[in-house]
Write an enzyme that holds these catalytic residues in place. Structure first.
Site, mmCIF file in Angstrom:
data_model
loop_
_atom_site.group_PDB
_atom_site.id
_atom_site.type_symbol
_atom_site.label_atom_id
_atom_site.label_comp_id
_atom_site.label_asym_id
_atom_site.label_seq_id
_atom_site.Cartn_x
_atom_site.Cartn_y
_atom_site.Cartn_z
ATOM 1 N N TYR A 188 -0.976 -5.238 3.986
ATOM 2 C CA TYR A 188 -0.673 -4.667 2.881
ATOM 3 C C TYR A 188 -1.583 -3.343 2.869
ATOM 4 O O TYR A 188 -1.238 -1.888 3.035
ATOM 5 C CB TYR A 188 -1.222 -5.302 1.648
ATOM 6 C CG TYR A 188 -1.621 -4.103 0.265
ATOM 7 C CD1 TYR A 188 -0.565 -3.622 -0.518
ATOM 8 C CD2 TYR A 188 -2.398 -3.946 -0.708
ATOM 9 C CE1 TYR A 188 -0.020 -3.195 -1.357
ATOM 10 C CE2 TYR A 188 -2.818 -2.779 -1.507
ATOM 11 C CZ TYR A 188 -1.254 -3.201 -2.083
ATOM 12 O OH TYR A 188 -1.904 -1.952 -3.643
ATOM 13 N N LYS A 225 0.306 0.043 2.717
ATOM 14 C CA LYS A 225 -0.314 0.984 2.288
ATOM 15 C C LYS A 225 -1.311 2.606 3.050
ATOM 16 O O LYS A 225 -0.683 3.917 2.534
ATOM 17 C CB LYS A 225 -1.749 0.729 1.474
ATOM 18 C CG LYS A 225 -0.626 0.275 0.776
ATOM 19 C CD LYS A 225 0.459 1.027 -0.551
ATOM 20 C CE LYS A 225 0.916 0.122 -1.483
ATOM 21 N NZ LYS A 225 2.010 0.975 -2.386
#
Length: 305
Positions: free
Chosen positions: A172, A176
């Site tokens: 993640y 991002k």
């Protein structure tokens, strides 16, 4: 419905069936926008759910006198992203703003992180930003080349995990961080066509955070107390960035949490040494230690504080 700062604009919000996306869609509609509500209707881990919530958000918007349509396509596929842009053009005749928000989590420590979990998170967050942006940008470029005025806006969704890192979220965090890089490139490439591209790093109570950070994300017990982690707190900045009122603001990253808005500074050159010749490993190491002593320490990774 109020006239609002988005009156006449057509806005796409991906992952808009719940959480932040739903809050954004409702906030745009409250400011006069016509909204394409995209949601695939999957669970927090990306597995298919029993039904899509996009239609329910459309019903909420229409109940207040707004205009909205639902889109259930997979925005991380070329076909789904193309049909998303087509849905805006076919339903409302134009597209002004794209809010990339769709995503899910598959958290693991790195040594336990499966390749499939890495690929799935990269696909939905990073590819799911790239493909809608690509198709929307192609439309806006064609409009500009045809001599029509374009005042388009893109709001991408990064995270504090992408800016600082987060223990247990290697996939993640990497995705991002990639969203920030994509935002900077898109802002530079698309400015000539009248397109502004920015990113937010929000913190709010969603399906992705309410269990992982349960104590931090909990709603207050006291009646009438400010609910700092409500997703609706993030949406006003997103709406402004998605409106014509944000003219001149592009290539920036904003942190948005509770009642706080922060402009993130990103990477800036710090202390430097240049000898105009090749270093030996020992010399390079000695110099690096001196430079580190002169520099500001980095912010701690989430999960290490």
């Amino acid at each position: 419905m109020t006239a609002g700062i988005c009156r006449g604009r057509v806005v796409i919000v991906t992952g808009a069936g719940r959480g932040l996306g739903r809050a954004h869609a409702l906030a745009f509609a409250a400011e006069g926008a016509r909204v394409v509500v995209n949601d695939l209707g999957v669970g927090p881990d990306g597995a298919p759910g029993p039904d899509s919530p996009a239609g329910r958000v459309v019903d909420e918007i229409r109940a207040t006198g707004g205009e909205a349509v639902a889109h259930g396509g997979d925005v991380a596929s070329g076909e789904g992203a193309a049909s998303l842009v087509a849905a805006a053009l076919d339903s409302f005749g134009r597209l002004d703003t794209l809010v990339n928000n769709a995503g899910f989590l598959r958290d693991r420590m790195l040594v336990n992180l499966d390749e499939d979990d890495w690929d799935a998170v990269m696909r939905v967050h990073l590819k799911g930003h790239f493909l809608p942006l690509k198709h929307a940008a192609a439309h806006w470029r064609a409009e500009a080349k045809a001599g029509r005025e374009v005042a388009a806006r893109v709001v991408n969704t990064s995270s504090g995990a992408g800016l600082l890192g987060s223990v247990g979220q290697g996939n993640y965090s990497a995705a991002k961080a990639g969203v920030v890089g994509l935002t900077l490139v898109a802002a530079a490439e698309m400015s000539r066509y009248g397109v502004q591209v920015n990113a937010i790093a929000p913190a709010a109570r969603t399906r992705m955070t309410e269990r992982t950070f349960a104590a931090t994300m909990a709603a207050p017990d006291e009646p009438g107390a400010f609910d700092a982690m409500a997703p609706e707190n993030v949406s006003p900045l997103v709406v402004w960035l998605g409106s014509a009122a944000s003219a001149g603001v592009t290539g920036r990253v904003f942190e948005a949490e509770a009642g706080r808005i922060t402009v993130m500074q990103g990477w800036h050159p710090g202390p430097t040494a240049d000898r105009a010749a090749r270093w030996s490993p020992a010399e390079a190491g000695e110099t690096a230690l001196k430079l580190l002593a002169e520099s500001q320490p980095p912010q701690p990774v989430y999960g290490t504080r």
